[in-house]
Scaffold this motif. Structure first.
Motif, mmCIF file in Angstrom:
data_model
loop_
_atom_site.group_PDB
_atom_site.id
_atom_site.type_symbol
_atom_site.label_atom_id
_atom_site.label_comp_id
_atom_site.label_asym_id
_atom_site.label_seq_id
_atom_site.Cartn_x
_atom_site.Cartn_y
_atom_site.Cartn_z
ATOM 1 N N GLU A 77 64.447 63.708 26.515
ATOM 2 C CA GLU A 77 64.109 63.192 27.831
ATOM 3 C C GLU A 77 62.946 63.983 28.432
ATOM 4 O O GLU A 77 62.859 65.196 28.249
ATOM 5 C CB GLU A 77 65.336 63.306 28.736
ATOM 6 N N GLY A 78 62.081 63.291 29.153
ATOM 7 C CA GLY A 78 60.961 63.932 29.824
ATOM 8 C C GLY A 78 60.733 63.305 31.186
ATOM 9 O O GLY A 78 61.247 62.224 31.492
ATOM 10 N N THR A 79 59.964 64.005 32.014
ATOM 11 C CA THR A 79 59.673 63.507 33.354
ATOM 12 C C THR A 79 58.176 63.577 33.640
ATOM 13 O O THR A 79 57.448 64.379 33.051
ATOM 14 C CB THR A 79 60.407 64.327 34.441
ATOM 15 N N VAL A 80 57.748 62.716 34.569
ATOM 16 C CA VAL A 80 56.374 62.741 35.074
ATOM 17 C C VAL A 80 56.479 62.679 36.597
ATOM 18 O O VAL A 80 57.074 61.751 37.150
ATOM 19 C CB VAL A 80 55.540 61.548 34.559
ATOM 20 N N THR A 81 55.915 63.686 37.257
ATOM 21 C CA THR A 81 55.903 63.749 38.717
ATOM 22 C C THR A 81 54.464 63.770 39.192
ATOM 23 O O THR A 81 53.655 64.579 38.713
ATOM 24 C CB THR A 81 56.642 65.007 39.222
ATOM 25 N N MET A 82 54.139 62.893 40.125
ATOM 26 C CA MET A 82 52.781 62.809 40.658
ATOM 27 C C MET A 82 52.622 63.817 41.800
ATOM 28 O O MET A 82 53.508 63.958 42.637
ATOM 29 C CB MET A 82 52.502 61.399 41.154
ATOM 30 N N ILE A 83 51.470 64.490 41.819
ATOM 31 C CA ILE A 83 51.175 65.473 42.862
ATOM 32 C C ILE A 83 49.944 64.990 43.617
ATOM 33 O O ILE A 83 48.832 65.007 43.079
ATOM 34 C CB ILE A 83 50.932 66.875 42.255
ATOM 35 N N LYS A 84 50.164 64.537 44.852
ATOM 36 C CA LYS A 84 49.041 63.973 45.598
ATOM 37 C C LYS A 84 48.177 65.062 46.218
ATOM 38 O O LYS A 84 48.547 66.229 46.252
ATOM 39 C CB LYS A 84 49.530 62.979 46.642
ATOM 40 N N GLY A 85 47.012 64.640 46.691
ATOM 41 C CA GLY A 85 46.100 65.556 47.369
ATOM 42 C C GLY A 85 45.044 66.162 46.471
ATOM 43 O O GLY A 85 44.262 67.004 46.913
ATOM 44 N N GLN A 86 44.979 65.761 45.209
ATOM 45 C CA GLN A 86 44.023 66.336 44.267
ATOM 46 C C GLN A 86 42.870 65.396 43.932
ATOM 47 O O GLN A 86 41.905 65.801 43.297
ATOM 48 C CB GLN A 86 44.732 66.724 42.971
ATOM 49 N N GLY A 87 42.973 64.126 44.316
ATOM 50 C CA GLY A 87 42.000 63.124 43.900
ATOM 51 C C GLY A 87 40.827 62.954 44.841
ATOM 52 O O GLY A 87 40.923 63.220 46.046
ATOM 53 N N HIS A 88 39.712 62.497 44.272
ATOM 54 C CA HIS A 88 38.493 62.207 45.021
ATOM 55 C C HIS A 88 37.861 60.947 44.434
ATOM 56 O O HIS A 88 37.944 60.715 43.231
ATOM 57 C CB HIS A 88 37.493 63.363 44.918
ATOM 58 N N PRO A 89 37.184 60.140 45.265
ATOM 59 C CA PRO A 89 36.520 58.946 44.743
ATOM 60 C C PRO A 89 35.408 59.299 43.755
ATOM 61 O O PRO A 89 34.797 60.369 43.844
ATOM 62 C CB PRO A 89 35.922 58.288 45.992
ATOM 63 N N LEU A 90 35.159 58.386 42.840
ATOM 64 C CA LEU A 90 34.033 58.515 41.916
ATOM 65 C C LEU A 90 32.789 58.048 42.661
ATOM 66 O O LEU A 90 32.717 56.910 43.107
ATOM 67 C CB LEU A 90 34.260 57.660 40.665
ATOM 68 N N THR A 91 31.825 58.929 42.816
ATOM 69 C CA THR A 91 30.600 58.589 43.548
ATOM 70 C C THR A 91 29.506 58.154 42.582
ATOM 71 O O THR A 91 29.617 58.348 41.365
ATOM 72 C CB THR A 91 30.094 59.791 44.360
ATOM 73 N N GLN A 92 28.452 57.615 43.139
ATOM 74 C CA GLN A 92 27.320 57.199 42.315
ATOM 75 C C GLN A 92 26.704 58.408 41.605
ATOM 76 O O GLN A 92 26.283 58.321 40.466
ATOM 77 C CB GLN A 92 26.277 56.481 43.173
ATOM 78 N N THR A 93 26.703 59.557 42.266
ATOM 79 C CA THR A 93 26.170 60.786 41.664
ATOM 80 C C THR A 93 26.968 61.178 40.427
ATOM 81 O O THR A 93 26.403 61.576 39.418
ATOM 82 C CB THR A 93 26.180 61.942 42.684
ATOM 83 N N HIS A 94 28.296 61.050 40.496
ATOM 84 C CA HIS A 94 29.134 61.335 39.316
ATOM 85 C C HIS A 94 28.695 60.462 38.148
ATOM 86 O O HIS A 94 28.502 60.947 37.037
ATOM 87 C CB HIS A 94 30.615 61.038 39.596
#
Length: 166
Positions: A77-94
């Motif tokens: 058995e395994g688990t996946v837990t999401m941790i919010k607050g780390q994401g940023h939009p992909l910009t045109q510069t990226h």
């Protein structure tokens, strides 16, 4: 416990700020990917999905997680837990520099996420300020015309990777 950071990049033509419809911490956005068992190495045949607003109790101890799943090969058995607050939009510069933008952090125990799948539910903004909602990236590209900016807009060369985060 290992944390994996989902990183995305794409070529954005006359677009910027590619992200899930409700932002990077959208509680209703489905993240689809395959899982690799940390015990036997088996990779799930079908994509698994998780979203922030769906939680289940941890099998042992107190608290909740976004996914509890057993490996079909070894039964571990395994688990996946999401941790919010780390994401940023992909910009045109990226996109122009082929740099990746962080989207979501996953705390994985017993599994490793692999093969992220782009689907529907994305948004972006044109360089003229036109908002494009409900973008479907399941075909790995998107093309439209921005009437306000009088220019074509396009998303292509989509790529995703999971990096180990410390």
């Amino acid at each position: 416990m290992v944390n994996y950071l989902l990183m995305i990049t794409a070529e954005l033509e006359n677009l910027t700020d590619l992200q899930p419809q409700g932002g990077c911490d959208d509680p209703n956005f489905n993240y689809f990917f395959k899982l690799k068992c940390g015990n036997c190495g088996e990779v799930t045949q079908k994509e698994t999905w998780v979203m922030l607003n769906e939680t289940v109790p941890l099998p042992k101890g107190k608290g909740t997680t976004n996914l509890v799943q057993k490996c079909k090969l070894c039964g571990r058995e395994g688990t996946v837990t999401m941790i919010k607050g780390q994401g940023h939009p992909l910009t045109q510069t990226h996109g122009q520099t082929e740099k990746y933008a962080p989207l979501m952090l996953f705390d994985c125990r017993g599994y490793e996420p692999v093969d992220f799948v782009f689907r529907e539910g994305w948004k972006a903004e044109s360089i003229a300020g036109t908002k494009f909602d409900g973008i479907d990236l399941s075909g790995n590209e998107y093309a439209e015309y921005d009437e306000k900016g009088e220019c074509p807009v396009m998303i292509s060369n989509l790529r995703a990777t999971f990096n180990v985060a410390k």
